[in-house]
Design a protein around this motif. Structure first.
Motif, PDB file in Angstrom:
ATOM      1  N   ALA A   8       2.434  -0.768   5.018  1.00 42.71           N
ATOM      2  CA  ALA A   8       1.818   0.474   4.533  1.00 42.71           C
ATOM      3  C   ALA A   8       2.682   1.669   4.887  1.00 42.71           C
ATOM      4  CB  ALA A   8       0.425   0.620   5.138  1.00 42.71           C
ATOM      5  N   ARG A   9       3.265   1.659   6.085  1.00 43.56           N
ATOM      6  CA  ARG A   9       4.143   2.758   6.497  1.00 43.56           C
ATOM      7  C   ARG A   9       5.408   2.790   5.640  1.00 43.56           C
ATOM      8  NH1 ARG A   9       6.924   3.641  12.495  1.00 43.56           N
ATOM      9  NH2 ARG A   9       7.910   5.648  11.994  1.00 43.56           N
ATOM     10  N   GLY A  10       5.958   1.582   5.342  1.00 44.98           N
ATOM     11  CA  GLY A  10       7.160   1.516   4.514  1.00 44.98           C
ATOM     12  C   GLY A  10       6.923   2.070   3.116  1.00 44.98           C
ATOM     13  N   LYS A  11       5.783   1.708   2.524  1.00 45.76           N
ATOM     14  CA  LYS A  11       5.440   2.219   1.193  1.00 45.76           C
ATOM     15  C   LYS A  11       5.273   3.738   1.217  1.00 45.76           C
ATOM     16  CE  LYS A  11       3.135  -2.024  -0.346  1.00 45.76           C
ATOM     17  NZ  LYS A  11       1.854  -2.645  -0.754  1.00 45.76           N
ATOM     18  N   PHE A  12       4.678   4.248   2.293  1.00 44.57           N
ATOM     19  CA  PHE A  12       4.477   5.689   2.418  1.00 44.57           C
ATOM     20  C   PHE A  12       5.818   6.412   2.497  1.00 44.57           C
ATOM     21  CE2 PHE A  12       3.768   9.519   5.020  1.00 44.57           C
ATOM     22  CZ  PHE A  12       2.796  10.145   4.264  1.00 44.57           C
ATOM     23  N   LEU A  13       6.745   5.864   3.278  1.00 47.19           N
ATOM     24  CA  LEU A  13       8.060   6.495   3.434  1.00 47.19           C
ATOM     25  C   LEU A  13       8.860   6.448   2.126  1.00 47.19           C
ATOM     26  CD1 LEU A  13       9.097   5.216   6.986  1.00 47.19           C
ATOM     27  CD2 LEU A  13       8.313   7.510   6.339  1.00 47.19           C
ATOM     28  N   VAL A  14       8.786   5.306   1.432  1.00 46.92           N
ATOM     29  CA  VAL A  14       9.469   5.197   0.137  1.00 46.92           C
ATOM     30  C   VAL A  14       8.875   6.186  -0.863  1.00 46.92           C
ATOM     31  CG1 VAL A  14       9.875   3.688  -1.853  1.00 46.92           C
ATOM     32  CG2 VAL A  14      10.198   2.808   0.457  1.00 46.92           C
ATOM     33  N   SER A  15       7.568   6.356  -0.837  1.00 43.18           N
ATOM     34  CA  SER A  15       6.897   7.304  -1.735  1.00 43.18           C
ATOM     35  C   SER A  15       7.358   8.727  -1.461  1.00 43.18           C
ATOM     36  CB  SER A  15       5.374   7.202  -1.567  1.00 43.18           C
ATOM     37  OG  SER A  15       4.904   5.922  -1.896  1.00 43.18           O
ATOM     38  N   LEU A  16       7.494   9.087  -0.181  1.00 40.60           N
ATOM     39  CA  LEU A  16       7.960  10.424   0.180  1.00 40.60           C
ATOM     40  C   LEU A  16       9.386  10.660  -0.308  1.00 40.60           C
ATOM     41  CD1 LEU A  16       6.623  10.834   3.841  1.00 40.60           C
ATOM     42  CD2 LEU A  16       5.672  11.842   1.750  1.00 40.60           C
ATOM     43  N   LEU A  17      10.252   9.669  -0.096  1.00 40.59           N
ATOM     44  CA  LEU A  17      11.662   9.805  -0.497  1.00 40.59           C
ATOM     45  C   LEU A  17      11.789   9.884  -2.014  1.00 40.59           C
ATOM     46  CD1 LEU A  17      14.669   9.824   0.139  1.00 40.59           C
ATOM     47  CD2 LEU A  17      14.611   7.312   0.157  1.00 40.59           C
ATOM     48  N   ALA A  18      11.095   8.981  -2.721  1.00 38.76           N
ATOM     49  CA  ALA A  18      11.152   8.979  -4.184  1.00 38.76           C
ATOM     50  C   ALA A  18      10.599  10.279  -4.746  1.00 38.76           C
ATOM     51  CB  ALA A  18      10.375   7.786  -4.738  1.00 38.76           C
ATOM     52  N   GLY A  19       9.515  10.760  -4.167  1.00 34.29           N
ATOM     53  CA  GLY A  19       8.921  12.011  -4.634  1.00 34.29           C
ATOM     54  C   GLY A  19       9.879  13.175  -4.490  1.00 34.29           C
ATOM     55  N   SER A  20      10.608  13.256  -3.378  1.00 37.58           N
ATOM     56  CA  SER A  20      11.519  14.372  -3.166  1.00 37.58           C
ATOM     57  C   SER A  20      12.666  14.349  -4.166  1.00 37.58           C
ATOM     58  CB  SER A  20      12.065  14.344  -1.736  1.00 37.58           C
ATOM     59  OG  SER A  20      12.824  13.178  -1.503  1.00 37.58           O
ATOM     60  N   LEU A  21      13.234  13.157  -4.426  1.00 36.06           N
ATOM     61  CA  LEU A  21      14.361  13.054  -5.360  1.00 36.06           C
ATOM     62  C   LEU A  21      13.932  13.375  -6.794  1.00 36.06           C
ATOM     63  CD1 LEU A  21      16.079   9.802  -4.011  1.00 36.06           C
ATOM     64  CD2 LEU A  21      16.847  12.171  -3.721  1.00 36.06           C
TER      65      LEU A  21
END
Length: 255
Positions: free
Chosen positions: A132-145
Motif C-alpha cells: 500500500a505504501r509503494g502504491k501511494f509513493l508511485v501515485s505521488l511520483l506519477a502525479g507530479s510528473l
C-alpha cells in the motif's frame, strides 16, 4: 501568430478540432495532445498553445467528470494521491515560459509516448505486487510528473494515468476512466489558472474552437458510451497522433 491571422480558414481548423474532440471523448479523454500538436503545426503562438489547449481540455472533460461522479464510478481515495502532487506541479508548469524550440521538442517526446502507449503498451492486465505504501509513493511520483507536463504543454495526462491505475491494481477499468477524466479536468484547471495569471490572452477569438470541441466532445462521449468500441476508437486516435508526430517532426528537423 494569432488565430485570426492564420492562412488556413478558422472554420476548417474548428472542423479538425471537432473531429479530435469527438474521437478523444469517445474513449474518455480530453484531446489536449492533439489540440497542442495541431496548433504547433499550424504556427500558433507558443504562448497561446497551452492556454487554448488547457481551456479546450477543461471543457471536454467537464461533461465526462460530471457523468462519472454522478454515476458513482469515481473513487476519491484512489485519485487523491495523484492529485496531491499533480495539481501544484500543473500550476508550476503553467507558470513556466519555455523557449519555443524546447516547447516543441517536449511536445514531440510526449506525443511519442502517447503513440507508444496506444500501439505498444496494449496489455494492461498485469498487476504490480506493491505494498500500500509503494502504491501511494508511485501515485505521488506519477502525479507530479503528469501534472508538470499538463501545465507546460497542455496535455492532461489521462492517457498515461488510466493504464497506470490498472497496472497498480488500484481499481477497475471504469474507475480508472473516471479517475482519468477527473485528473485531466483538475490539472487542466490548475495549469490554466497559473497561465492566465502570468500570460493572459484573449480567448474570445477562439470561440469557433470552443464551440467545435463542445459539440464534438458531447457527441463523442455519447457515442463512445453507447455504440463505439473503445479499442477501435483508440486506434483511430493513434493514427491522429502519428500524423501529428510526422508533421511536428518535419517542422523541427526541416524548418
Amino acid at each position: 501568430m494569432a488565430f485570426t491571422e492564420l492562412l488556413i480558414s478558422p472554420w476548417l481548423i474548428a472542423g479538425l478540432f471537432f473531429i479530435i474532440a469527438f474521437i478523444y471523448s469517445s474513449v474518455g479523454l480530453g484531446g489536449g495532445s492533439s489540440y497542442t500538436a495541431l496548433m504547433a503545426i499550424l504556427g500558433f503562438s507558443t504562448l497561446a498553445i497551452p492556454l487554448v489547449s488547457l481551456s479546450l481540455n477543461l471543457l471536454v472533460t467537464t461533461i465526462g467528470s460530471f457523468n462519472f461522479i454522478r454515476k458513482k464510478h469515481a473513487s476519491w481515495p484512489m485519485i487523491l494521491p495523484f492529485l496531491l502532487t499533480s495539481m501544484p506541479m500543473a500550476y508550476l508548469g503553467g507558470a513556466l515560459n519555455l523557449p519555443k524550440i524546447v516547447f516543441y521538442w517536449l511536445l514531440l517526446v510526449s506525443l511519442l509516448f502517447v503513440a507508444a502507449r496506444i500501439y505498444l503498451w496494449r496489455d494492461t492486465s498485469m498487476h504490480l505486487n506493491l505494498s500500500a505504501r509503494g502504491k501511494f509513493l508511485v501515485s505521488l511520483l506519477a502525479g507530479s510528473l503528469l501534472g508538470l507536463l499538463a501545465g507546460i504543454v497542455g496535455i492532461g495526462g489521462g492517457i498515461y494515468l488510466v493504464p497506470l491505475i490498472i497496472i497498480l491494481g488500484l481499481g477497475s477499468h471504469q474507475q480508472a476512466a473516471a479517475c482519468g477524466a477527473i485528473f485531466v479536468w483538475l490539472n487542466s484547471a490548475a495549469g490554466l489558472t497559473s497561465r492566465l495569471q502570468y500570460n493572459a490572452i484573449d480567448l474570445s477569438e477562439y470561440v469557433p474552437l470552443i464551440i467545435a470541441v463542445l459539440l464534438g466532445g458531447g457527441l463523442g462521449s455519447y457515442m463512445g458510451s453507447t455504440r463505439f468500441s473503445s479499442e477501435k476508437m483508440e486506434k483511430v486516435l493513434g493514427l491522429i497522433i502519428l500524423v501529428a508526430i510526422g508533421f511536428l517532426g518535419r517542422k523541427l528537423l526541416f524548418p
